[in-house]
Design a protein around this motif. Sequence first.
Motif, PDB file in Angstrom:
ATOM      1  N   ASN A 102       0.832  -1.217   0.000  1.00 23.46           N
ATOM      2  CA  ASN A 102       0.000   0.000   0.000  1.00 23.46           C
ATOM      3  C   ASN A 102       0.863   1.263   0.000  1.00 23.46           C
ATOM      4  O   ASN A 102       0.416   2.328   0.382  1.00 23.46           O
ATOM      5  CB  ASN A 102      -1.018  -0.011   1.144  1.00 23.46           C
ATOM      6  CG  ASN A 102      -0.364   0.038   2.505  1.00 23.46           C
ATOM      7  OD1 ASN A 102       0.864  -0.017   2.604  1.00 23.46           O
ATOM      8  ND2 ASN A 102      -1.159   0.151   3.541  1.00 23.46           N
ATOM      9  N   MET A 133      -5.029  -2.094   6.607  1.00 24.00           N
ATOM     10  CA  MET A 133      -3.780  -2.546   7.206  1.00 24.00           C
ATOM     11  C   MET A 133      -3.879  -2.548   8.727  1.00 24.00           C
ATOM     12  O   MET A 133      -4.446  -1.643   9.329  1.00 24.00           O
ATOM     13  CB  MET A 133      -2.630  -1.640   6.769  1.00 24.00           C
ATOM     14  CG  MET A 133      -1.293  -2.144   7.251  1.00 24.00           C
ATOM     15  SD  MET A 133       0.023  -1.609   6.173  1.00 24.00           S
ATOM     16  CE  MET A 133       1.392  -2.528   6.843  1.00 24.00           C
ATOM     17  N   ALA A 169     -12.383   7.687   9.005  1.00 25.50           N
ATOM     18  CA  ALA A 169     -12.026   7.551   7.590  1.00 25.50           C
ATOM     19  C   ALA A 169     -13.260   7.425   6.695  1.00 25.50           C
ATOM     20  O   ALA A 169     -13.323   8.081   5.648  1.00 25.50           O
ATOM     21  CB  ALA A 169     -11.069   6.389   7.389  1.00 25.50           C
ATOM     22  N   GLU A 196      -4.204   7.332  -2.743  1.00 26.48           N
ATOM     23  CA  GLU A 196      -5.139   7.316  -1.615  1.00 26.48           C
ATOM     24  C   GLU A 196      -6.322   6.404  -1.877  1.00 26.48           C
ATOM     25  O   GLU A 196      -6.850   5.777  -0.962  1.00 26.48           O
ATOM     26  CB  GLU A 196      -5.600   8.743  -1.322  1.00 26.48           C
ATOM     27  CG  GLU A 196      -4.560   9.500  -0.532  1.00 26.48           C
ATOM     28  CD  GLU A 196      -4.273  10.885  -1.056  1.00 26.48           C
ATOM     29  OE1 GLU A 196      -5.200  11.509  -1.602  1.00 26.48           O
ATOM     30  OE2 GLU A 196      -3.119  11.337  -0.948  1.00 26.48           O
ATOM     31  N   MET A 240     -13.546   0.574   6.162  1.00 18.68           N
ATOM     32  CA  MET A 240     -13.334   1.098   4.808  1.00 18.68           C
ATOM     33  C   MET A 240     -13.747   0.079   3.753  1.00 18.68           C
ATOM     34  O   MET A 240     -13.551   0.301   2.563  1.00 18.68           O
ATOM     35  CB  MET A 240     -11.864   1.490   4.616  1.00 18.68           C
ATOM     36  CG  MET A 240     -11.439   2.692   5.435  1.00 18.68           C
ATOM     37  SD  MET A 240     -12.377   4.171   5.033  1.00 18.68           S
ATOM     38  CE  MET A 240     -11.640   4.608   3.463  1.00 18.68           C
ATOM     39  N   TRP A 249     -14.523  11.041   6.257  1.00 22.22           N
ATOM     40  CA  TRP A 249     -13.714  12.024   5.537  1.00 22.22           C
ATOM     41  C   TRP A 249     -13.211  11.507   4.202  1.00 22.22           C
ATOM     42  O   TRP A 249     -13.087  12.267   3.252  1.00 22.22           O
ATOM     43  CB  TRP A 249     -12.539  12.475   6.402  1.00 22.22           C
ATOM     44  CG  TRP A 249     -13.002  13.284   7.555  1.00 22.22           C
ATOM     45  CD1 TRP A 249     -13.308  12.829   8.794  1.00 22.22           C
ATOM     46  CD2 TRP A 249     -13.284  14.689   7.567  1.00 22.22           C
ATOM     47  NE1 TRP A 249     -13.749  13.852   9.585  1.00 22.22           N
ATOM     48  CE2 TRP A 249     -13.742  15.003   8.870  1.00 22.22           C
ATOM     49  CE3 TRP A 249     -13.178  15.713   6.614  1.00 22.22           C
ATOM     50  CZ2 TRP A 249     -14.101  16.300   9.229  1.00 22.22           C
ATOM     51  CZ3 TRP A 249     -13.532  16.995   6.986  1.00 22.22           C
ATOM     52  CH2 TRP A 249     -13.983  17.281   8.272  1.00 22.22           C
ATOM     53  N   VAL A 250     -12.892  10.217   4.135  1.00 24.49           N
ATOM     54  CA  VAL A 250     -12.357   9.687   2.875  1.00 24.49           C
ATOM     55  C   VAL A 250     -13.494   9.249   1.965  1.00 24.49           C
ATOM     56  O   VAL A 250     -13.496   9.519   0.774  1.00 24.49           O
ATOM     57  CB  VAL A 250     -11.392   8.518   3.150  1.00 24.49           C
ATOM     58  CG1 VAL A 250     -10.869   7.947   1.851  1.00 24.49           C
ATOM     59  CG2 VAL A 250     -10.250   8.985   4.036  1.00 24.49           C
ATOM     60  N   LEU A 268       3.237   2.441   1.735  1.00 20.90           N
ATOM     61  CA  LEU A 268       3.789   3.144   2.892  1.00 20.90           C
ATOM     62  C   LEU A 268       5.298   3.198   2.743  1.00 20.90           C
ATOM     63  O   LEU A 268       5.962   4.055   3.322  1.00 20.90           O
ATOM     64  CB  LEU A 268       3.413   2.425   4.192  1.00 20.90           C
ATOM     65  CG  LEU A 268       1.952   2.542   4.621  1.00 20.90           C
ATOM     66  CD1 LEU A 268       1.705   1.786   5.903  1.00 20.90           C
ATOM     67  CD2 LEU A 268       1.523   3.993   4.777  1.00 20.90           C
ATOM     68  N   GLU A 269       5.833   2.235   1.975  1.00 21.12           N
ATOM     69  CA  GLU A 269       7.235   2.299   1.550  1.00 21.12           C
ATOM     70  C   GLU A 269       7.245   2.319   0.025  1.00 21.12           C
ATOM     71  O   GLU A 269       6.417   1.684  -0.609  1.00 21.12           O
ATOM     72  CB  GLU A 269       8.014   1.067   2.031  1.00 21.12           C
ATOM     73  CG  GLU A 269       8.007   0.844   3.516  1.00 21.12           C
ATOM     74  CD  GLU A 269       8.967   1.760   4.248  1.00 21.12           C
ATOM     75  OE1 GLU A 269       9.666   2.561   3.585  1.00 21.12           O
ATOM     76  OE2 GLU A 269       9.006   1.671   5.489  1.00 21.12           O
ATOM     77  N   ARG A 288      -5.082   2.925  -1.225  1.00 21.44           N
ATOM     78  CA  ARG A 288      -4.949   2.669   0.208  1.00 21.44           C
ATOM     79  C   ARG A 288      -6.313   2.465   0.866  1.00 21.44           C
ATOM     80  O   ARG A 288      -6.441   1.701   1.810  1.00 21.44           O
ATOM     81  CB  ARG A 288      -4.222   3.828   0.878  1.00 21.44           C
ATOM     82  CG  ARG A 288      -2.732   3.775   0.642  1.00 21.44           C
ATOM     83  CD  ARG A 288      -2.088   4.994   1.233  1.00 21.44           C
ATOM     84  NE  ARG A 288      -0.652   5.004   1.032  1.00 21.44           N
ATOM     85  CZ  ARG A 288       0.078   6.104   1.031  1.00 21.44           C
ATOM     86  NH1 ARG A 288      -0.504   7.267   1.225  1.00 21.44           N
ATOM     87  NH2 ARG A 288       1.375   6.042   0.847  1.00 21.44           N
ATOM     88  N   ALA A 289      -7.319   3.187   0.357  1.00 24.88           N
ATOM     89  CA  ALA A 289      -8.651   3.031   0.931  1.00 24.88           C
ATOM     90  C   ALA A 289      -9.180   1.625   0.697  1.00 24.88           C
ATOM     91  O   ALA A 289     -10.052   1.152   1.420  1.00 24.88           O
ATOM     92  CB  ALA A 289      -9.596   4.069   0.333  1.00 24.88           C
TER      93      ALA A 289
END
Lengths: 244, 362
Positions: free
Chosen positions: A52, A85, A105, A77, A157, A108-109, A54-55, A80-81
């Motif tokens: 996802n 995780m 989330a 994004e 989510m 807002w997402v 993050l790295e 990721r949604a």
Amino acid sequence: MSDNIIELKGVNKWFGDFQVLKNVDLTVGLKQKIVVCGPSGSGKSTLIRCINRLEEHQQGQITVDGIELTKATKDIEKIRAEVGMVFQQFNLFPHLSVVDNCALAPIWVKKMSKKEAEELALQQLEIVHISDQARKFPGQLSGGQQQRAAIARALCMKPKIMLFDEPTSALDPEMIKEVLDVMVELAKGGMTMIVVTHEMGFAKEVADHMIFMDEGMIVEKAVTKEFFANPKSERTKLFLSQIL
Amino acid sequence: MININKIYQWSRTNLFSNWYNSLLSLIIVFAFIKFIPPLLNWLFFDATFRGSSKAECYGDGACWIFIKVWFKKLIYGLYPENQIWRINLAFLILIFSVITSIFVKQKIRKYIIIFLIFIFPFLAIWLIGGFAIDIESLEIYIPILEEVDTRVWGGLSLTFIMAIFAMLFCFPIGIILALGRRSELPTIKYASVAFIEFWRGVPLITVLFMASVMFPLFLPADTNVDKLMRCVIGITLFEAAYMAEVVRGGLQALPRGQYDAAKSLGMGYWQMNSLIILPQALKIVIPGIANTFIALFKDTPLILVVGLLEFLGMIKLAGANPDWLGFAVEGYVFAATVYWIFCFSMSRYSQRLEIRFSTERK
């Protein structure tokens, strides 16, 4: 190949001069459950954190749900949604109540209404058996409860994939089971899961495939029964003999 | 008898537990006896409260008539007397809004806070400054309130006007700078670093001199930005740099996992910061924020150097009046008390906020 929801091809990643991932190839089909194990520092966490983004990886391709991550800088994004995780350290938001942690989330997402999101949150908390703790703050919960709240937060989510980064490693022994039970239920419900864990009992119960990593490489990937019954590489045998 | 026994036991363990503690206790008690009564005598018992002229002050005590006679000036500066109601009205609206916001429901409180932050400051400036609406091209001229030049603003009310404006603006600017300094985009990062280090590196007096004397030289001849406004902007940017570093301390105290969790839920940069990161970071640095605000409040007298007279400036002016020479001590004691009351209130308020926001961790 269209039912592969995650595809990694020749992924390489460095932290400075140190190569954490070496030419990793991996495909995960829809609804598959994959357990990743290996000694610490072998790149397991980095691998799933790359999924996802993050790295960031430096070479190779990672495709999640048909979108190649390096090309998705704007859509990251959205991806990721869709990818839930769960972290070793829970990472709940300490300034919000449990139900707000879960509802934040979606509101807002996903632009859900506040009421709807709260209902959804309570529903998910029910699934992880802590709806009675909904109004408390994370700091008032036990480790096991916190981790289950974190799972509920990710589930709110409605993700297509769930990534677990050593979800039970920070827990006291008596709390590990309550978290694993929730994860087993989730697996039986048909979720696509990649789990980094040392809980081999859990792995035997739910995993379709096992992956053994060492020094940034996937040393062995096999169907679960096969993996435990006949590990092919010496390194895997040694590792299994140490932890079983 | 039990009580006396208790006192004896208590002083035995707390004041006279060994020879040097006993000595210290005795010295302190001696100092109290030596200094407290004369101080009280000067402040109250020998002081003169009644009267209206210097001649009525007798005895060795303080002459509080000085403060009484000048009181209005200390509060309102040289503001025209018949217009003072406008300052009073502005501050009454402020106090009224703040008090109502304490007693109403969360939902209504939200609107009051929005009013206080986004509408009230400009309403207050218009009330106090009274700038007429003048649109030449449309030949509209509405002299709603008589214009009062900022040069005659002064006293404690000016202290408040400056402090409120500078606090209101330095806080958000500081947050933006703190985020900027941690940005991954090099331009934003180094611009923030340069800004912060520049403003932190110069003394406030320099900033005020520059704002008042040098700055107009760089502007076209016909533009005229008000001197007070220039100074307030200077103070704001100066304190914003400090605020940025305070906020950055809070940002750095947060574990990386909070960022990871927010990102993994699909939040973008602004959502992550406004919903997850800043609420926690700002809570951590409430003491630092209060510190900066208190420092800002006490920095306001420095505008004296450019000829603007806020509270302390007015006291100096009063003390320099030929009819009232020799009362500097009374003036400074009064000033110190007033500053202390407001700074201490801010400190207490920040402690209350800390407690209120920390309950969730228990």
